[in-house]
Scaffold this motif. Sequence first.
Motif, PDB file in Angstrom:
ATOM      1  N   LEU A   1      -2.873   3.772   7.104  1.00 40.61           N
ATOM      2  CA  LEU A   1      -3.239   2.382   6.805  1.00 40.61           C
ATOM      3  C   LEU A   1      -3.569   1.634   8.083  1.00 40.61           C
ATOM      4  CD1 LEU A   1      -3.362   0.277   4.401  1.00 40.61           C
ATOM      5  CD2 LEU A   1      -1.264  -0.624   5.399  1.00 40.61           C
TER       6      LEU A   1
ATOM      7  N   LEU B   1       1.434   5.062   0.823  1.00 45.35           N
ATOM      8  CA  LEU B   1       0.942   6.161   1.645  1.00 45.35           C
ATOM      9  C   LEU B   1       1.649   7.434   1.191  1.00 45.35           C
ATOM     10  CD1 LEU B   1       0.061   3.641   3.261  1.00 45.35           C
ATOM     11  CD2 LEU B   1       0.566   4.906   5.354  1.00 45.35           C
TER      12      LEU B   1
ATOM     13  N   TYR C   1       0.859  -1.181   0.000  1.00 46.84           N
ATOM     14  CA  TYR C   1       0.000   0.000   0.000  1.00 46.84           C
ATOM     15  C   TYR C   1       0.896   1.231   0.000  1.00 46.84           C
ATOM     16  CZ  TYR C   1      -3.501  -3.377   1.628  1.00 46.84           C
ATOM     17  OH  TYR C   1      -4.327  -4.467   1.765  1.00 46.84           O
TER      18      TYR C   1
ATOM     19  N   THR D   1      -7.902  -5.013   6.407  1.00 41.26           N
ATOM     20  CA  THR D   1      -6.915  -3.969   6.165  1.00 41.26           C
ATOM     21  C   THR D   1      -7.562  -2.884   5.309  1.00 41.26           C
ATOM     22  OG1 THR D   1      -5.115  -5.564   6.252  1.00 41.26           O
ATOM     23  CG2 THR D   1      -4.665  -3.473   5.143  1.00 41.26           C
TER      24      THR D   1
ATOM     25  N   LEU E   1      -6.870   1.174   3.601  1.00 37.65           N
ATOM     26  CA  LEU E   1      -6.181   2.428   3.345  1.00 37.65           C
ATOM     27  C   LEU E   1      -7.202   3.556   3.439  1.00 37.65           C
ATOM     28  CD1 LEU E   1      -3.684   4.041   2.311  1.00 37.65           C
ATOM     29  CD2 LEU E   1      -4.557   3.624  -0.009  1.00 37.65           C
TER      30      LEU E   1
ATOM     31  N   SER F   1      -4.109  -1.987   9.656  1.00 40.36           N
ATOM     32  CA  SER F   1      -3.632  -3.321   9.272  1.00 40.36           C
ATOM     33  C   SER F   1      -4.560  -4.445   9.684  1.00 40.36           C
ATOM     34  CB  SER F   1      -2.256  -3.580   9.893  1.00 40.36           C
ATOM     35  OG  SER F   1      -2.383  -3.775  11.306  1.00 40.36           O
TER      36      SER F   1
ATOM     37  N   ASP G   1      -2.470  10.088   4.050  1.00 42.09           N
ATOM     38  CA  ASP G   1      -2.955   8.718   3.939  1.00 42.09           C
ATOM     39  C   ASP G   1      -2.512   7.951   5.175  1.00 42.09           C
ATOM     40  OD1 ASP G   1      -3.621   9.503   1.362  1.00 42.09           O
ATOM     41  OD2 ASP G   1      -2.076   8.286   0.390  1.00 42.09           O
TER      42      ASP G   1
END
Length: 297
Positions: A91, A77, A75, A122, A124, A93, A89
């Motif tokens: 994330l 960010l 991913y 998960t 984003l 998990s 951004d």
Amino acid sequence: MTNWVYPLGTAADGKWDVSIGTSDSSLAVDGWAHTGLKVGTLAAGADVVLPAAAEERIVVPLNGSFTVTVDSIEYQLEGRASVFHGPSDVLYSGTGRGVTISSADGGRVAVATAPAKDSYPTRLVTAAETPVELRGAGNCSRQVHNFGTPAALEADRFIVCEVLTPAGNWSSYPPHKHDEEKDGETHLEEIYYFETRVAAGSAAPADADAMGYQRVYASDDRPIDVSAEVRTGDVVLVPYGWHGPAMAAPGYDLYYLNVMAGPGPVREWLISDDPHHGWVRQTWDGQEIDPRLPFGA
């Protein structure tokens, strides 16, 4: 008495500038059980690895951009120049998943954690979809990035957000608490991770010492008394008690990352104001939001 204040460097562990309350933290804090935080500074091309554990995590770029790998999926960010440049951004998990964080150009990253049993997908959360709230008014105006609150993110235990306070303003005010499970209040530990800067446009000298202040005091017979001067990289733990204000000193903007979680059955931020000071909320009705907000506009 347990230490609740950790200036920069006093909670370091290996590659981490801060490591408190996580599954692999070597620093033991008596009476601390529900929240954790890691902060790391990565050189260009470097990475850090968090093995799978019974904790949920959310990765928050403080400055710079990062690649985060969870279950072999990468991913990106996008990050930001600093915490004062608007949302990033982030994330989430989930639980029981290994996490690898790397940065091509280097930067500083935080990972908020909480012991958890149920795992959620998960996810984003981009900067564009992060709810930005302007809270309070007048010299109690502040900006909140609600990327890890129940309304914005499905998670098991924790509530995570960022607060930015313009120079001279107060946030976490009126003083409040969330240390009991009762009608209108949830029991939540809280971590404050701070960053400071000279306010934009200030004619400050090169050796200006950007700082703020944090207050925590007893709400019952459990002793706690914190009046801490804070700077970039400092951490204050709030196990219980009234907390606030978090004060941005004149000339210096203040940022803090909040991580909250507790043992209660409901993932919700419900607070009680200190009855001596709760009336201050009513004074905001006739005031405007500080025109310096939002940061990063």
